[in-house]
Write a protein that holds these residues in place. Structure first.
Motif, mmCIF file in Angstrom:
data_model
loop_
_atom_site.group_PDB
_atom_site.id
_atom_site.type_symbol
_atom_site.label_atom_id
_atom_site.label_comp_id
_atom_site.label_asym_id
_atom_site.label_seq_id
_atom_site.Cartn_x
_atom_site.Cartn_y
_atom_site.Cartn_z
ATOM 1 N N ALA A 112 34.297 31.037 33.677
ATOM 2 C CA ALA A 112 35.705 31.396 33.478
ATOM 3 C C ALA A 112 36.208 32.235 34.650
ATOM 4 C CB ALA A 112 35.876 32.156 32.165
ATOM 5 N N GLU A 113 35.396 33.192 35.104
ATOM 6 C CA GLU A 113 35.791 34.028 36.231
ATOM 7 C C GLU A 113 35.979 33.199 37.494
ATOM 8 O OE1 GLU A 113 32.764 37.044 36.326
ATOM 9 O OE2 GLU A 113 33.576 38.037 34.549
ATOM 10 N N ARG A 114 35.079 32.261 37.742
ATOM 11 C CA ARG A 114 35.211 31.395 38.925
ATOM 12 C C ARG A 114 36.481 30.549 38.842
ATOM 13 N NH1 ARG A 114 29.376 31.160 38.630
ATOM 14 N NH2 ARG A 114 29.497 29.406 37.201
ATOM 15 N N SER A 115 36.744 30.006 37.670
ATOM 16 C CA SER A 115 37.935 29.162 37.497
ATOM 17 C C SER A 115 39.219 29.953 37.712
ATOM 18 C CB SER A 115 37.947 28.544 36.099
ATOM 19 O OG SER A 115 36.861 27.667 35.934
ATOM 20 N N VAL A 116 39.267 31.151 37.165
ATOM 21 C CA VAL A 116 40.451 31.997 37.333
ATOM 22 C C VAL A 116 40.618 32.370 38.806
ATOM 23 C CG1 VAL A 116 41.463 34.249 36.784
ATOM 24 C CG2 VAL A 116 40.458 32.854 34.959
ATOM 25 N N ALA A 117 39.519 32.742 39.463
ATOM 26 C CA ALA A 117 39.590 33.098 40.886
ATOM 27 C C ALA A 117 40.123 31.922 41.706
ATOM 28 C CB ALA A 117 38.216 33.535 41.391
ATOM 29 N N ARG A 118 39.629 30.715 41.425
ATOM 30 C CA ARG A 118 40.103 29.530 42.158
ATOM 31 C C ARG A 118 41.607 29.329 41.967
ATOM 32 N NH1 ARG A 118 35.107 27.220 40.622
ATOM 33 N NH2 ARG A 118 36.081 26.269 38.800
ATOM 34 N N GLN A 119 42.093 29.550 40.749
ATOM 35 C CA GLN A 119 43.517 29.360 40.484
ATOM 36 C C GLN A 119 44.353 30.346 41.309
ATOM 37 O OE1 GLN A 119 44.641 28.491 36.472
ATOM 38 N NE2 GLN A 119 46.635 29.472 36.696
ATOM 39 N N TYR A 120 43.926 31.591 41.365
ATOM 40 C CA TYR A 120 44.641 32.576 42.186
ATOM 41 C C TYR A 120 44.568 32.211 43.666
ATOM 42 C CZ TYR A 120 45.628 36.149 38.610
ATOM 43 O OH TYR A 120 46.134 36.849 37.535
ATOM 44 N N LEU A 121 43.394 31.803 44.134
ATOM 45 C CA LEU A 121 43.236 31.465 45.555
ATOM 46 C C LEU A 121 44.110 30.272 45.927
ATOM 47 C CD1 LEU A 121 39.403 32.015 45.976
ATOM 48 C CD2 LEU A 121 41.262 33.496 46.774
ATOM 49 N N ARG A 122 44.183 29.263 45.043
ATOM 50 C CA ARG A 122 45.055 28.108 45.299
ATOM 51 C C ARG A 122 46.520 28.522 45.369
ATOM 52 N NH1 ARG A 122 41.493 25.209 41.700
ATOM 53 N NH2 ARG A 122 42.895 25.728 40.000
ATOM 54 N N ALA A 123 46.869 29.605 44.663
ATOM 55 C CA ALA A 123 48.257 30.086 44.662
ATOM 56 C C ALA A 123 48.548 30.994 45.857
ATOM 57 C CB ALA A 123 48.546 30.826 43.355
ATOM 58 N N GLY A 124 47.559 31.178 46.744
ATOM 59 C CA GLY A 124 47.801 31.929 47.966
ATOM 60 C C GLY A 124 47.378 33.391 47.947
ATOM 61 N N TYR A 125 46.726 33.823 46.894
ATOM 62 C CA TYR A 125 46.240 35.201 46.835
ATOM 63 C C TYR A 125 44.999 35.336 47.716
ATOM 64 C CZ TYR A 125 49.216 35.925 42.724
ATOM 65 O OH TYR A 125 50.276 36.030 41.870
ATOM 66 N N THR A 126 44.710 36.558 48.128
ATOM 67 C CA THR A 126 43.527 36.857 48.919
ATOM 68 C C THR A 126 42.506 37.546 48.036
ATOM 69 O OG1 THR A 126 44.892 37.130 50.885
ATOM 70 C CG2 THR A 126 42.675 38.078 50.956
ATOM 71 N N PHE A 127 41.288 37.068 48.075
ATOM 72 C CA PHE A 127 40.193 37.631 47.285
ATOM 73 C C PHE A 127 39.757 38.962 47.876
ATOM 74 C CE2 PHE A 127 35.660 38.179 46.535
ATOM 75 C CZ PHE A 127 35.598 38.076 45.161
ATOM 76 N N VAL A 128 39.579 39.980 47.030
ATOM 77 C CA VAL A 128 39.106 41.290 47.465
ATOM 78 C C VAL A 128 37.749 41.608 46.856
ATOM 79 C CG1 VAL A 128 39.567 43.772 47.491
ATOM 80 C CG2 VAL A 128 41.457 42.149 47.799
ATOM 81 N N ALA A 129 37.628 41.454 45.537
ATOM 82 C CA ALA A 129 36.360 41.812 44.885
ATOM 83 C C ALA A 129 36.201 41.068 43.566
ATOM 84 C CB ALA A 129 36.298 43.314 44.623
ATOM 85 N N HIS A 130 34.953 40.797 43.231
ATOM 86 C CA HIS A 130 34.575 40.208 41.954
ATOM 87 C C HIS A 130 33.682 41.215 41.239
ATOM 88 C CE1 HIS A 130 31.730 37.535 39.597
ATOM 89 N NE2 HIS A 130 32.897 37.361 39.019
ATOM 90 N N ARG A 131 34.020 41.518 40.020
ATOM 91 C CA ARG A 131 33.269 42.505 39.228
ATOM 92 C C ARG A 131 33.146 43.841 39.964
ATOM 93 N NH1 ARG A 131 28.771 39.510 35.535
ATOM 94 N NH2 ARG A 131 30.262 38.174 34.473
#
Length: 117
Positions: A13-32
């Motif tokens: 679920a966390e991976r899927s949510v992260a992918r959705q944000y990344l596809r929308a143009g957000y920048t990844f900072v941290a997981h957990r």
């Protein structure tokens, strides 16, 4: 759901949510992101805003939302405050708190600015 299956379903679920944000143009900072106060599932950026995301998964979106407690919200705010201590603008950094609900079919519903009053 067994503990092990639940753990792996949560990771998915966390991976899927992260992918959705990344596809929308957000920048990844941290997981957990872990702090003294608690853990934040995802931390992202969009322009000058830091987005803190709590992810909840259950059979339905409504049941997932029911799993979010006042205590968890308080810990999320405290952990976010610790994170912001490392930002150039500190506590004055633009922030947003989202909740991502994931149902049993893997469908994602993102509640942007979920705690705004």
């Amino acid at each position: 759901m067994s503990g092990q299956r639940s753990y792996h379903a949560g990771l998915q679920a966390e991976r899927s949510v992260a992918r959705q944000y990344l596809r929308a143009g957000y920048t990844f900072v941290a997981h957990r992101y872990r702090s003294k106060s608690g853990e934040i599932d995802l931390v992202l950026r969009q322009a000058d805003t830091v987005i803190f995301v709590e992810i909840k998964q259950s059979k339905t979106h409504a049941r997932a939302a029911d799993h979010l407690s006042e205590r968890q919200i308080s810990r999320l705010y405290d952990a976010a405050s610790e994170f912001l201590g490392g930002e150039p603008a500190g506590q004055l950094t633009n922030t947003r708190f989202d909740v991502a609900l994931v149902d049993g079919d893997g469908m994602i519903e993102i509640l942007e600015n979920a705690f705004a009053g």
